[in-house]
Design a protein around this motif. Structure first.
Motif, PDB file in Angstrom:
ATOM      1  N   ALA A 144       0.769  -1.135   0.124  1.00  0.00           N
ATOM      2  CA  ALA A 144       0.112  -0.071   0.007  1.00  0.00           C
ATOM      3  C   ALA A 144       0.906   1.070   0.075  1.00  0.00           C
ATOM      4  CB  ALA A 144      -0.982   0.035   1.136  1.00  0.00           C
ATOM      5  N   LEU A 145       1.908   1.212   0.915  1.00  0.00           N
ATOM      6  CA  LEU A 145       2.832   2.551   0.776  1.00  0.00           C
ATOM      7  C   LEU A 145       3.566   2.725  -0.447  1.00  0.00           C
ATOM      8  CD1 LEU A 145       4.474   1.892   4.068  1.00  0.00           C
ATOM      9  CD2 LEU A 145       2.982   3.689   3.775  1.00  0.00           C
ATOM     10  N   MET A 146       4.060   1.463  -1.180  1.00  0.00           N
ATOM     11  CA  MET A 146       4.527   1.559  -2.700  1.00  0.00           C
ATOM     12  C   MET A 146       3.619   2.236  -3.548  1.00  0.00           C
ATOM     13  SD  MET A 146       7.425   0.656  -4.312  1.00  0.00           S
ATOM     14  CE  MET A 146       8.179  -0.639  -3.567  1.00  0.00           C
ATOM     15  N   LEU A 147       2.459   1.695  -3.614  1.00  0.00           N
ATOM     16  CA  LEU A 147       1.310   2.181  -4.371  1.00  0.00           C
ATOM     17  C   LEU A 147       1.251   3.761  -4.271  1.00  0.00           C
ATOM     18  CD1 LEU A 147      -0.819   1.642  -6.597  1.00  0.00           C
ATOM     19  CD2 LEU A 147      -2.555   0.984  -4.522  1.00  0.00           C
ATOM     20  N   ARG A 148       1.107   4.184  -2.911  1.00  0.00           N
ATOM     21  CA  ARG A 148       0.727   5.586  -2.777  1.00  0.00           C
ATOM     22  C   ARG A 148       2.115   6.298  -3.152  1.00  0.00           C
ATOM     23  NH1 ARG A 148      -2.283   9.335  -3.336  1.00  0.00           N
ATOM     24  NH2 ARG A 148      -2.340  11.134  -1.630  1.00  0.00           N
ATOM     25  N   CYS A 149       3.318   5.583  -2.960  1.00  0.00           N
ATOM     26  CA  CYS A 149       4.325   6.578  -3.571  1.00  0.00           C
ATOM     27  C   CYS A 149       4.351   6.830  -5.145  1.00  0.00           C
ATOM     28  CB  CYS A 149       5.594   5.596  -3.217  1.00  0.00           C
ATOM     29  SG  CYS A 149       6.232   5.891  -1.506  1.00  0.00           S
ATOM     30  N   GLY A 156       2.776  14.703 -14.406  1.00  0.00           N
ATOM     31  CA  GLY A 156       1.990  15.708 -14.376  1.00  0.00           C
ATOM     32  C   GLY A 156       1.414  16.167 -13.224  1.00  0.00           C
ATOM     33  N   ARG A 157       1.683  15.296 -12.212  1.00  0.00           N
ATOM     34  CA  ARG A 157       1.345  15.811 -10.801  1.00  0.00           C
ATOM     35  C   ARG A 157       2.359  16.595 -10.023  1.00  0.00           C
ATOM     36  NH1 ARG A 157      -1.685  11.440  -7.104  1.00  0.00           N
ATOM     37  NH2 ARG A 157      -2.204  12.906  -5.148  1.00  0.00           N
ATOM     38  N   GLU A 158       1.797  17.542  -9.216  1.00  0.00           N
ATOM     39  CA  GLU A 158       2.542  18.476  -8.589  1.00  0.00           C
ATOM     40  C   GLU A 158       3.524  17.529  -7.400  1.00  0.00           C
ATOM     41  OE1 GLU A 158       2.501  22.358  -5.761  1.00  0.00           O
ATOM     42  OE2 GLU A 158       0.705  21.683  -6.746  1.00  0.00           O
ATOM     43  N   PRO A 159       4.667  17.632  -7.599  1.00  0.00           N
ATOM     44  CA  PRO A 159       5.634  16.852  -6.859  1.00  0.00           C
ATOM     45  C   PRO A 159       5.460  17.211  -5.451  1.00  0.00           C
ATOM     46  CG  PRO A 159       6.958  17.833  -8.369  1.00  0.00           C
ATOM     47  CD  PRO A 159       5.590  18.454  -8.442  1.00  0.00           C
ATOM     48  N   ASN A 160       5.551  16.086  -4.530  1.00  0.00           N
ATOM     49  CA  ASN A 160       5.437  16.051  -3.030  1.00  0.00           C
ATOM     50  C   ASN A 160       6.541  15.367  -2.194  1.00  0.00           C
ATOM     51  OD1 ASN A 160       4.646  16.273  -0.375  1.00  0.00           O
ATOM     52  ND2 ASN A 160       2.537  16.235  -0.663  1.00  0.00           N
ATOM     53  N   GLU A 161       7.690  15.936  -2.426  1.00  0.00           N
ATOM     54  CA  GLU A 161       8.781  15.150  -2.115  1.00  0.00           C
ATOM     55  C   GLU A 161       8.920  14.764  -0.587  1.00  0.00           C
ATOM     56  OE1 GLU A 161      12.385  17.124  -3.579  1.00  0.00           O
ATOM     57  OE2 GLU A 161      11.837  16.971  -5.802  1.00  0.00           O
ATOM     58  N   GLU A 162       8.477  15.823   0.209  1.00  0.00           N
ATOM     59  CA  GLU A 162       8.315  15.580   1.796  1.00  0.00           C
ATOM     60  C   GLU A 162       7.729  14.386   1.969  1.00  0.00           C
ATOM     61  OE1 GLU A 162       9.354  15.641   5.551  1.00  0.00           O
ATOM     62  OE2 GLU A 162      10.199  16.772   3.833  1.00  0.00           O
ATOM     63  N   GLU A 163       6.331  14.448   1.370  1.00  0.00           N
ATOM     64  CA  GLU A 163       5.638  13.144   1.525  1.00  0.00           C
ATOM     65  C   GLU A 163       5.912  11.864   1.162  1.00  0.00           C
ATOM     66  OE1 GLU A 163       1.928  11.221   3.060  1.00  0.00           O
ATOM     67  OE2 GLU A 163       2.921  13.199   3.415  1.00  0.00           O
ATOM     68  N   GLN A 164       6.687  12.007   0.114  1.00  0.00           N
ATOM     69  CA  GLN A 164       7.540  10.709  -0.465  1.00  0.00           C
ATOM     70  C   GLN A 164       8.525  10.195   0.436  1.00  0.00           C
ATOM     71  OE1 GLN A 164       7.951  12.411  -4.812  1.00  0.00           O
ATOM     72  NE2 GLN A 164       7.721  10.339  -5.159  1.00  0.00           N
TER      73      GLN A 164
END
Length: 209
Positions: A144-149, A156-164
């Motif tokens: 599930a974590l891998m899928l979310r990453c 085309g999605r705005e990067p969210n490096e902190e969440e990643q």
């Protein structure tokens, strides 16, 4: 906190209780919990410092008199019970989808309604079964974590490096926990993972680890 003596008459005590509730309502800060402790001189009678509904410290005669008063006011006589009648047992319970052993404390009334057959029918898994179940649960959560990453890294999605980064750290911790429980070595970043298949084409973007 407020301290003081209890009035003599029931009417005055009821008025005091109303006044205390009004005082709590007027406080500037929100009160998450409130408690009442009663003393006879320096001797504690009722302490609610920890736990609900609190502990009564009475002689047998005082307790018998209190039971009479409870009955007069329509309350059950077994509202409290002598501490000597408490049963302490270690038994299995169902918790978080599994069965674990815990220490339980039973009042006489609760023991009377205890479902002895249902509790005795609960099977406590062996450590091998527990390790297997834990590893499988970790695998599902890691997936599930891998899928979310991967979702966060879609084109085309705005990067969210902190969440990643947070998810990547959690993903690694989950896999480490599962591997330690199984007594296995965690595969390195470039190695195939037997539980999950090949790593993503671009793991630096997908899981940042």
């Amino acid at each position: 906190m407020q301290k003081g003596h209890l009035p003599e008459t029931p009417e005055a005590r009821a008025a005091l209780i109303e006044a205390l509730f009004d005082w709590l309502g007027r406080l500037d800060k929100r009160v998450p919990a409130a408690a009442v402790s009663l003393y006879l001189g320096d001797l504690p009678l009722f302490l609610q410092d920890d736990g609900v509904p609190g502990i009564l410290t009475l002689t047998p005669t005082q307790f018998a008199e209190l039971q009479v008063e409870w009955s007069r006011h329509g309350l059950p006589r077994d509202l409290y019970y002598p501490s000597s009648e408490q049963r302490v047992v270690i038994e299995p319970i169902e918790w978080f989808g599994g069965v674990v052993l815990v220490e339980q404390r039973y009042s006489p009334l609760r023991w009377l309604h205890r479902d002895h057959e249902a509790i005795e029918a609960l099977r406590v898994p062996g450590e091998e079964d527990r390790t297997k179940a834990f590893g499988e649960a970790c695998d599902r959560f890691a997936n599930a974590l891998m899928l979310r990453c991967l979702e966060l890294a879609e084109p085309g999605r705005e990067p969210n490096e902190e969440e990643q980064r947070r998810l990547a750290r959690l993903h690694l911790d989950v896999r480490l926990s599962a591997s330690r429980a199984r007594g296995h070595r965690l595969p390195g970043p470039a190695e195939p993972d037997e539980q999950h298949g090949e790593l993503p084409p671009n793991p630096s973007e997908a899981i940042l680890c």
